[in-house]
Scaffold this motif. Structure first.
Motif, PDB file in Angstrom:
ATOM      1  N   TYR A  60      58.968   9.862  24.193  1.00 45.35           N
ATOM      2  CA  TYR A  60      57.900  10.429  25.024  1.00 45.35           C
ATOM      3  C   TYR A  60      56.650   9.555  25.022  1.00 45.35           C
ATOM      4  CZ  TYR A  60      54.545  13.776  26.897  1.00 45.35           C
ATOM      5  OH  TYR A  60      53.569  14.383  27.658  1.00 45.35           O
TER       6      TYR A  60
ATOM      7  N   GLN B  33      54.672   7.315  28.033  1.00 48.72           N
ATOM      8  CA  GLN B  33      53.250   7.485  28.361  1.00 48.72           C
ATOM      9  C   GLN B  33      52.458   6.193  28.208  1.00 48.72           C
ATOM     10  OE1 GLN B  33      52.377  10.370  29.746  1.00 48.72           O
ATOM     11  NE2 GLN B  33      54.547  10.924  29.445  1.00 48.72           N
TER      12      GLN B  33
ATOM     13  N   ARG C 115      53.088  17.439  25.202  1.00 49.39           N
ATOM     14  CA  ARG C 115      51.930  17.196  26.063  1.00 49.39           C
ATOM     15  C   ARG C 115      50.636  17.529  25.340  1.00 49.39           C
ATOM     16  NH1 ARG C 115      52.844  19.872  31.846  1.00 49.39           N
ATOM     17  NH2 ARG C 115      50.841  18.816  32.156  1.00 49.39           N
TER      18      ARG C 115
ATOM     19  N   LEU D 241      50.007  14.682  22.982  1.00 51.85           N
ATOM     20  CA  LEU D 241      49.532  13.542  23.762  1.00 51.85           C
ATOM     21  C   LEU D 241      48.049  13.682  24.082  1.00 51.85           C
ATOM     22  CD1 LEU D 241      50.031  10.950  25.445  1.00 51.85           C
ATOM     23  CD2 LEU D 241      50.657  12.467  27.356  1.00 51.85           C
TER      24      LEU D 241
END
Length: 264
Positions: free
Chosen positions: A36, A40, A123, A126
């Motif tokens: 992930y 990003q 998320r 992040l």
């Protein structure tokens, strides 16, 4: 293990990417975060223990952020964070499956920049990673350091180097302590409640019993007060919040205002 220190060399295409070192022994978390965070735009190295983390840091000093699990085989994450030099280590986000307040408080006391309980939404992690990196970013020095200090009462700060001074003596602050002091310096002689501080710091779960802000204030007082039990600069206004008086004025000076601009 999805990635290891042995395959973590930075390729030419990754040279300008921010580098994240993930320390977690859960293969599922390793695979999830490795994939992930790369998607990003980060350069990611994933290891499973404190020893592997040490090897990764020794082989590459350009780590921008450390995601550190508390529950690790051998040396646990809190012990690892405690022994890392706060002056040279990257910012730290701690992970914990236990979700206990004591873990969060200990993590903050030893200088962690954020704390995320498991299970977590990638998320959300992040967003916290980006927030910590944004706050930790240091702008290039544009000249003589002292010329870039902003003075407020007995204090001075250089936002370019993230240094703070009291009576022109440099303060030895962790990133979290610097961030909190900067927040107060930008709001002198005003009563600020805990929710406003938490909104600024971001990243922490909200709870009526959350004492993380109080822990940070206590740590900062130890650095700036001659007698932390009788503070002159960072004063508790009972039932309202905290007041930063940069010249050491009384907490009930006539020019003190609330955050909304009304007399305290």
């Amino acid at each position: 293990m999805t990635d290891s220190v042995h395959d973590s060399a930075v390729s030419p295409n990754d040279a300008n990417k921010q580098r994240i070192l993930v320390v977690d022994d859960d293969p599922g978390i390793q695979a999830l975060l490795g994939r992930y965070l790369r998607e990003q735009g980060f350069d990611v190295c994933v290891v499973g223990s404190g020893a592997e983390m040490d090897a990764a840091l020794a082989s590459n000093s350009s780590v921008d952020l450390l995601v550190l699990d508390i529950m690790l085989p051998g040396e646990d994450g809190l012990s690892i964070a405690r022994r890392l030099d706060p002056k040279t280590r990257p910012p730290v986000i701690m992970l914990s499956a236990r979700g206990e307040d004591i873990d969060r408080i200990i993590g903050l006391e030893i200088g962690a920049d954020d704390y995320v309980p498991k299970p977590f939404n990638p998320r959300e992690l992040l967003a916290r990673i980006r927030a910590v990196l944004r706050r930790h970013r240091i702008e290039p020095d544009a000249g003589v350091e002292k010329a870039h200090r902003t003075r407020v009462g007995d204090f001075a700060v250089n936002v370019q180097t993230r240094q703070a001074f009291l009576h022109d003596e440099a303060l030895d602050l962790t990133h979290g302590e610097w961030q909190l002091l900067q927040f107060f310096i930008e709001r002198p002689n005003r009563v600020i409640n805990r929710d406003q501080i938490m909104d600024y710091l971001k990243g922490y779960e909200r709870s009526a019993f959350d004492r993380s802000i109080d822990v940070r204030v206590t740590r900062l007082r130890r650095k700036i007060e001659a007698n932390p039990s009788e503070p002159r600069y960072l004063v508790t206004i009972w039932g309202e919040g905290y007041l930063f008086a940069p010249s050491g004025r009384s907490p009930r000076s006539p020019d003190i205002t609330t955050a909304a601009g009304e007399p305290a």
